[in-house]
Design an enzyme around this catalytic site. Structure first.
Site, PDB file in Angstrom:
ATOM      1  N   ILE A 259     -15.893   1.261  30.717  1.00 32.15           N
ATOM      2  CA  ILE A 259     -16.742   0.413  31.236  1.00 32.15           C
ATOM      3  C   ILE A 259     -16.908  -1.157  30.501  1.00 32.15           C
ATOM      4  CG2 ILE A 259     -18.556  -0.339  32.347  1.00 32.15           C
ATOM      5  CD1 ILE A 259     -17.316   2.338  33.316  1.00 32.15           C
ATOM      6  N   LYS A 260     -16.701  -2.571  31.338  1.00 29.13           N
ATOM      7  CA  LYS A 260     -16.995  -3.794  30.250  1.00 29.13           C
ATOM      8  C   LYS A 260     -18.198  -4.642  31.674  1.00 29.13           C
ATOM      9  CE  LYS A 260     -13.110  -6.642  29.583  1.00 29.13           C
ATOM     10  NZ  LYS A 260     -12.039  -7.294  30.059  1.00 29.13           N
TER      11      LYS A 260
END
Length: 217
Positions: free
Chosen positions: A82-83
């Site tokens: 997840i960014k």
């Protein structure tokens, strides 16, 4: 140093992965737009091509919505990373997501202080944007050196993922400074193999071999 490719072009990713050069992929909303595909479908296909982490970015700016989007993205594949943006809400989300055992790439980092906060929040990766700092008249690569020293001083396990790389020289310099990962556009990754003396040497070897009139096997 690990190599990630910075693209959502699945054709490019397949070709580079077949060369054995890829350790992961980074995407962002701009790259998804450029791909012309649906984020879930494109990301799922990318995750099926590479075994390493594939960064998929939330677009929300508040903590609660970031967490909701993170849950949706995490379900796409097991190798999703997840960014999140380097904001207070992003750091809070980072802490929560990594506490669940999931990987997080904290993006849009432009200072050593920001990188320090990301490491404190448990980020798996920190993404300093060196090319964009260069555009503003700073030496973006110097940021890599600062972060490396801080992380080594305190034993942080967050990996430095050099981003916004524009040239092969950027790759060389961040490697010399100890970046853990470089995420590069496909064209830049291919350019790393190029050198005029390599081309000249190969041309000479082939010409000399032709003169022998021989074949191998």
């Amino acid at each position: 140093m690990k190599f990630f490719v910075d693209t959502a072009d699945t054709k490019e990713i397949r070709e580079l992965n077949e060369l054995g050069l890829l350790d992961g992929v980074t995407t962002n909303p701009s790259l998804i737009l450029k791909s012309g595909g649906n984020i879930a479908e494109v990301t799922r296909e990318i995750c099926s091509i590479v075994e390493g982490p594939v960064s998929a970015e939330v677009v929300a700016t508040d903590y609660a919505e970031m967490m909701r989007e993170a849950d949706v993205l995490s379900k796409i594949a097991d190798n999703i990373c997840i960014k999140v943006p380097l904001t207070l809400d992003g750091l809070r989300a980072c802490k929560s997501i990594t506490s669940d055992g999931r990987k997080v790439n904290v993006t849009l980092c432009f200072s050593a202080n920001q990188a320090l906060l990301a490491a404190k929040a448990g980020a798996t990766f920190i993404s300093p944007f060196i090319g964009r700092l260069d555009d503003m008249g700073f030496d973006g690569v110097e940021l890599i050196a600062e972060i490396r020293q801080i992380y080594d001083n305190f034993g942080f396990e967050t990996e430095i993922l050099a981003a916004s790389i524009r040239t092969p020289d950027h790759v060389k310099r961040v490697a010399l400074l100890g970046a853990d990962v470089a995420t590069v556009p496909p064209a830049t990754l291919r350019a790393l193999v190029k050198h005029p003396l390599t081309d000249k040497g190969l041309e000479q070897f082939l010409a000399d071999w032709a003169k022998t009139g021989q074949k191998i096997g």
